[in-house]
Motif scaffolding. Structure first.
Motif, mmCIF file in Angstrom:
data_model
loop_
_atom_site.group_PDB
_atom_site.id
_atom_site.type_symbol
_atom_site.label_atom_id
_atom_site.label_comp_id
_atom_site.label_asym_id
_atom_site.label_seq_id
_atom_site.Cartn_x
_atom_site.Cartn_y
_atom_site.Cartn_z
ATOM 1 N N ASN A 1 2.771 0.028 7.381
ATOM 2 C CA ASN A 1 4.149 0.172 7.853
ATOM 3 C C ASN A 1 5.140 -0.409 6.843
ATOM 4 O O ASN A 1 4.908 -1.450 6.234
ATOM 5 N N HIS A 2 6.241 0.293 6.691
ATOM 6 C CA HIS A 2 7.340 -0.202 5.868
ATOM 7 C C HIS A 2 8.593 0.570 6.253
ATOM 8 O O HIS A 2 8.517 1.738 6.672
ATOM 9 N N ARG A 3 9.720 -0.081 6.116
ATOM 10 C CA ARG A 3 10.970 0.569 6.531
ATOM 11 C C ARG A 3 11.308 1.754 5.633
ATOM 12 O O ARG A 3 11.865 2.750 6.087
ATOM 13 N N TYR A 4 10.970 1.657 4.360
ATOM 14 C CA TYR A 4 11.240 2.731 3.415
ATOM 15 C C TYR A 4 9.927 3.184 2.785
ATOM 16 O O TYR A 4 8.844 2.762 3.199
ATOM 17 N N CYS A 5 10.031 4.041 1.779
ATOM 18 C CA CYS A 5 8.840 4.474 1.043
ATOM 19 C C CYS A 5 8.704 3.609 -0.212
ATOM 20 O O CYS A 5 9.501 3.721 -1.139
ATOM 21 N N GLU A 6 7.711 2.741 -0.211
ATOM 22 C CA GLU A 6 7.459 1.861 -1.348
ATOM 23 C C GLU A 6 6.073 2.172 -1.909
ATOM 24 O O GLU A 6 5.084 2.141 -1.179
ATOM 25 N N VAL A 7 6.021 2.493 -3.204
ATOM 26 C CA VAL A 7 4.767 2.863 -3.848
ATOM 27 C C VAL A 7 4.399 1.791 -4.869
ATOM 28 O O VAL A 7 5.208 1.456 -5.746
ATOM 29 N N VAL A 8 3.197 1.242 -4.751
ATOM 30 C CA VAL A 8 2.689 0.235 -5.679
ATOM 31 C C VAL A 8 1.452 0.811 -6.357
ATOM 32 O O VAL A 8 0.472 1.151 -5.673
ATOM 33 N N LEU A 9 1.510 0.933 -7.692
ATOM 34 C CA LEU A 9 0.414 1.524 -8.465
ATOM 35 C C LEU A 9 -0.287 0.450 -9.286
ATOM 36 O O LEU A 9 0.364 -0.359 -9.947
ATOM 37 N N ARG A 10 -1.619 0.469 -9.239
ATOM 38 C CA ARG A 10 -2.433 -0.402 -10.084
ATOM 39 C C ARG A 10 -3.451 0.464 -10.812
ATOM 40 O O ARG A 10 -4.262 1.135 -10.165
#
Length: 298
Positions: A28-37
């Protein structure tokens, strides 16, 4: 179809002598947050991969982990180039026939010649991995893991929608109960007020029917909840329409739930009836449960 914001997907591909593994998970998150590793030398693909994710996911925190490890089966270990051996042997025979040279080629001689040993990728005729090659492979692997993630989000989303719709049905029953009790509140107040005035009247003052009716009318206007009930029913229908749509609805649902809470609070402040108060409390409890479920919907 409404999607949950929680999901998981993974996939793997072989390319360039490596096994490339993709793992995608969302919460869940209020917006679209993308974390790439990913490996540092692949950071140039980050923008492309981020855009790919944002095409499919509109809301939630998405963690993408891309790893690679040497693939032992398709790795770059040296293998014998048989066609090159045959070419060298054929050239040696031609030298003997044409120039009358003697001598024999040994295994050591052949193995020391260029092109005799090569990597497995070259042996099967694969081309060197270029920037475009890796771009296509990374996009393909990410797409496969995203498909798995979206399938899980859709499956969980269907459960959330079913639960919210069931609770909306319960809210409608509470709403009907409120609508039935609303007229009773005024009649009960009128009867109780008349009885109390009769008990207090010791004959020293006349009973004024006009003032009595005016007092009842003021009370009826003050505790009227018709507008609140109408807006509540409208919000129920809007929630159901949103849940059956194809767009992300989490934020809109959150707004509608706030509005429903506001209308319910207004009814609670106006009501002067124990049964109506209990219905208000039940509705607020049900709205809180819906709010918790809606927080998981994209």
């Amino acid at each position: 179809m409404s999607f949950s914001m929680t999901g998981y997907g993974q996939s793997s591909l072989q390319f360039g002598g490596y096994k490339i593994m993709f793992e995608v998970k969302s919460v869940n998150h209020r917006y679209c947050e993308v974390v790439l590793r990913m490996p540092r030398d692949w950071t140039g693909y980050e923008d492309m991969l981020r855009r790919k994710i944002q095409q499919h996911i509109k809301r939630g925190r998405v963690d993408v982990i891309i790893n690679r490890e040497r693939d032992e089966e398709t790795g770059s270990g040296p293998v014998l180039n048989r066609s090159a051996v045959k070419s060298y042997l054929l050239a040696a025979d031609e030298l003997k026939d044409e120039f009358g040279l003697g001598g024999e080629l040994t295994v050591r001689d052949i193995l020391s010649m260029p092109g005799i040993m090569e990597s497995k990728e070259d042996a099967v005729g694969s081309l060197p991995a270029t920037l475009d090659d890796y771009s296509e492979v990374l996009e393909l692997g990410l797409t496969q893991s995203l498909d798995s993630l979206l399938e899980m989000r859709a499956r969980e989303g269907s459960y959330l929608v079913a639960d919210v719709e069931q609770r909306l049905d319960h809210l409608k029953k509470l709403h009907s109960g409120m609508a039935e009790l609303a007229p009773v509140v005024v009649s009960e107040y009128r009867d109780k007020l008349r009885q109390r005035l009769s008990e207090l009247n010791d004959g020293t003052f006349p009973f004024d029917e006009h003032k009595f009716g005016l007092e009842v009318a003021i009370f009826a206007d003050r505790c009227n909840i018709d507008e609140e009930l109408t807006r509540l029913y409208s919000h129920f229908e809007q929630c159901r329409m949103l849940l059956n749509g194809n767009e992300p609805v989490g934020r809109k649902l959150d707004f509608l739930i706030q509005e429903m809470n506001r209308e319910t609070n207004t009814i609670g402040s106006k009501c002067n009836n124990l049964m109506l108060v209990n219905l208000v409390l039940d509705m607020k409890a049900e709205l809180e449960k819906i709010r918790e479920q809606a927080a998981n919907i994209e």
